[in-house]
Design a protein around this motif. Structure first.
Motif, short mmCIF file in Angstrom:
data_model
loop_
_atom_site.label_atom_id
_atom_site.label_comp_id
_atom_site.label_asym_id
_atom_site.label_seq_id
_atom_site.Cartn_x
_atom_site.Cartn_y
_atom_site.Cartn_z
N ARG A 65 0.70 -1.17 0.18
CA ARG A 65 -0.04 -0.05 0.15
C ARG A 65 0.87 1.36 -0.12
O ARG A 65 1.74 1.44 0.83
CB ARG A 65 -0.94 0.02 1.15
N VAL A 66 0.59 2.08 -1.10
CA VAL A 66 1.41 3.60 -0.95
C VAL A 66 0.42 4.36 -1.18
O VAL A 66 -0.61 4.49 -2.07
CB VAL A 66 2.30 3.51 -2.33
N GLU A 67 0.34 5.44 -0.50
CA GLU A 67 -0.44 6.61 -0.43
C GLU A 67 0.32 7.80 -1.27
O GLU A 67 1.28 8.27 -1.06
CB GLU A 67 -0.45 7.30 0.98
N PRO A 69 -0.33 11.69 -2.44
CA PRO A 69 -0.86 12.96 -2.16
C PRO A 69 -1.84 13.33 -3.49
O PRO A 69 -1.10 13.07 -4.30
CB PRO A 69 0.07 13.90 -1.77
N LYS A 70 -2.93 13.79 -3.09
CA LYS A 70 -3.81 14.52 -4.45
C LYS A 70 -4.46 15.45 -3.83
O LYS A 70 -4.83 15.65 -2.48
CB LYS A 70 -4.69 13.45 -4.99
N THR A 74 -5.73 11.74 -0.23
CA THR A 74 -4.60 10.88 -0.91
C THR A 74 -5.24 9.75 -1.61
O THR A 74 -6.30 9.38 -1.72
CB THR A 74 -3.78 10.13 0.20
N ARG A 75 -4.56 9.38 -2.87
CA ARG A 75 -4.85 8.29 -3.49
C ARG A 75 -4.09 6.98 -3.19
O ARG A 75 -2.89 7.20 -3.03
CB ARG A 75 -4.52 8.60 -5.02
N LEU A 76 -4.89 5.68 -2.96
CA LEU A 76 -4.42 4.62 -2.54
C LEU A 76 -3.69 3.87 -3.59
O LEU A 76 -4.64 3.43 -4.48
CB LEU A 76 -5.34 3.95 -1.42
N THR A 140 -14.51 5.82 -4.93
CA THR A 140 -13.63 4.77 -4.76
C THR A 140 -13.61 3.69 -5.59
O THR A 140 -13.84 2.46 -5.14
CB THR A 140 -13.65 4.35 -3.04
N ASP A 143 -11.49 0.31 -5.44
CA ASP A 143 -11.63 -0.43 -4.16
C ASP A 143 -13.00 -0.92 -4.04
O ASP A 143 -13.16 -1.77 -2.91
CB ASP A 143 -11.30 0.66 -2.84
N LEU A 177 -0.08 -2.92 4.62
CA LEU A 177 -0.26 -1.53 5.09
C LEU A 177 1.35 -0.92 5.53
O LEU A 177 2.11 -1.70 5.64
CB LEU A 177 -1.21 -1.38 6.25
#
Length: 413
Positions: A65-67, A69-70, A74-76, A140, A143, A177
């Motif tokens: 999992r990487v977050e 920024p937007k 955030t975009r996962l 989302t 997801d 995570l």
């Protein structure tokens, strides 16, 4: 004789997939193995992967999992390991040609021979012919994909046991995570996986594209992955279509974002209705009433131009380069570093209403002026002189920087 493999996957397919993954680069996954580390024992690693894939014993590791920024959060993203990206590419290469035969012509995202620029151009022409737009935003989406419906759609296009087996395993693979713990998943496909865009297109092919063609054949649309707009002739039709799509998505386990989904009036010189929403964003462009020149002079048309959000992102990246600190570089070295990125921006956002890029041109040249101030003592504290010098270089060498080549105006400098 060696034992026969359960599935017919060639070593060449695995090698071709590796070459594609190598070309796309990408970060390490949960095993922290980079592409260069994978290549240290390339033949051995490719053989092991082929052996596991073709015997049915390949189990994908968790996705990292990487977050990212937007604006507004955030975009996962889910980053697979290098080996898993290769495995996903093997399946994608087998599956994509079959699915492409069935996909809707107005689905543009992540498809061979299709592009975002094309989608924007088609939307532009349709906004001239249709007065109303339903601007859709799915909450989302990646997801939220229902695994059972996803596999049901896939079964309709392939009876290949190994493709079905591995797609199901990828859908169910847990997410690791940032703290190292694992999160099990019962829905969704990681945004960032090689196979995910193809699966997303397949899901929306049934949830949206085919459904629209059957129920609203008179309503054209453009869809780029989970970003879509529909064109309607009347406000009443737009309201009906929006409500029907909302119900359809709920049936498929999806939800429209009520804050971002909207009905927009495509106002221009011919359309004078007073309506509160007269603009929308699509693929980095803002569509709204704009002045344009025609054979009969200046008129107001409903057209796309680079969005303020896209311009902010470009300006943020320009600032992040901190060009003024690279005063040990030559101007040619600066151009070589900046041009590939800037050329990409201007080729895309300059496709329609390119004069809207003037702010970005100005920002780039101001940064070059700041670089000149730090580079040459004679310009220290004299930003005006530094900018004048940049203008002179631009006049003498107009092909040095990409934004000078692609944008002929001086942008007010």
């Amino acid at each position: 004789m060696g034992k026969a493999k359960s599935f017919s996957i060639s070593k060449e397919e695995v090698r071709v997939a590796y070459e594609q993954v190598k070309a796309n680069k990408g970060a390490a996954g949960v095993d922290r193995q980079t592409l260069s580390a994978f290549e240290r024992k390339l033949e051995d690693n490719l053989y092991k992967l082929w052996n596991r894939l073709s015997s049915g014993s390949y189990f994908p590791p968790p996705v990292k999992r990487v977050e990212i920024p937007k604006e507004g959060g955030t975009r996962l993203l889910g980053v697979p390991t290098v080996a898993d990206r290769i495995a996903q590419t093997v399946v994608k290469n087998r599956l994509e040609p079959e699915l492409e035969k069935h996909f809707h012509p107005d689905s543009y995202g992540y498809r061979p021979g299709k592009s975002a620029v094309e989608a924007v151009g088609v939307a532009r022409k349709r906004c001239w012919r249709y007065d109303w737009v339903v601007d859709l935003d799915i909450s989302t989406f990646f997801d939220s994909i229902d695994h059972e419906l996803m596999l049901k759609a896939l079964h309709g296009h392939t009876d290949s046991k190994w493709i079905l087996l591995y797609v199901e395993r990828w859908l169910k693979a847990p997410v690791q995570l940032p703290d190292g713990s694992l999160e099990e998943r019962d829905r969704g496909t990681p945004q960032g996986g090689v196979i995910s865009p193809l699966l997303a297109n397949l899901f929306l092919h049934y949830a949206f594209d085919r459904w629209m063609r059957k129920n609203y054949p008179e309503v054209p649309f453009e869809r780029y992955a989970d970003d879509a707009i529909c064109h309607c002739k009347t406000e009443a039709e737009a309201e009906e279509v929006k409500e029907a799509i909302e119900k359809r998505f709920a049936h498929c386990g999806l939800e429209l974002n009520p804050r971002k989904t909207q009905i927009v009036y495509c106002k221009d010189d011919r359309r004078n209705k007073d309506y509160p929403r007269q603009k929308f964003d699509f693929l980095g462009f803002t569509f709204r009433p704009r002045k344009a020149k025609g054979r009969n002079g200046v008129f107001v048309g409903f057209n796309p131009a680079v969005s303020n959000k896209a311009k902010r992102k470009m300006n943020q990246q320009i600032r992040s380069w901190r060009l003024h600190l690279r005063n040990n570089w030559s101007l040619e070295e600066l151009a070589k570093a900046c041009n590939p990125v800037v050329r990409g921006w201007f080729n895309y956002y300059g496709s329609y209403y390119h004069s809207a890029l003037e702010d970005v041109v100005r920002q780039l040249d101001l940064r070059l002026g700041k670089w000149a101030e730090w580079k040459y003592k004679k310009f220290r504290g004299h930003s005006g002189r530094a900018i004048k010098w940049v203008r002179g270089v631009r006049k003498r060498e107009p092909k040095l920087f990409a934004h000078w080549q692609l944008y002929s105006k001086t942008a007010g400098l």
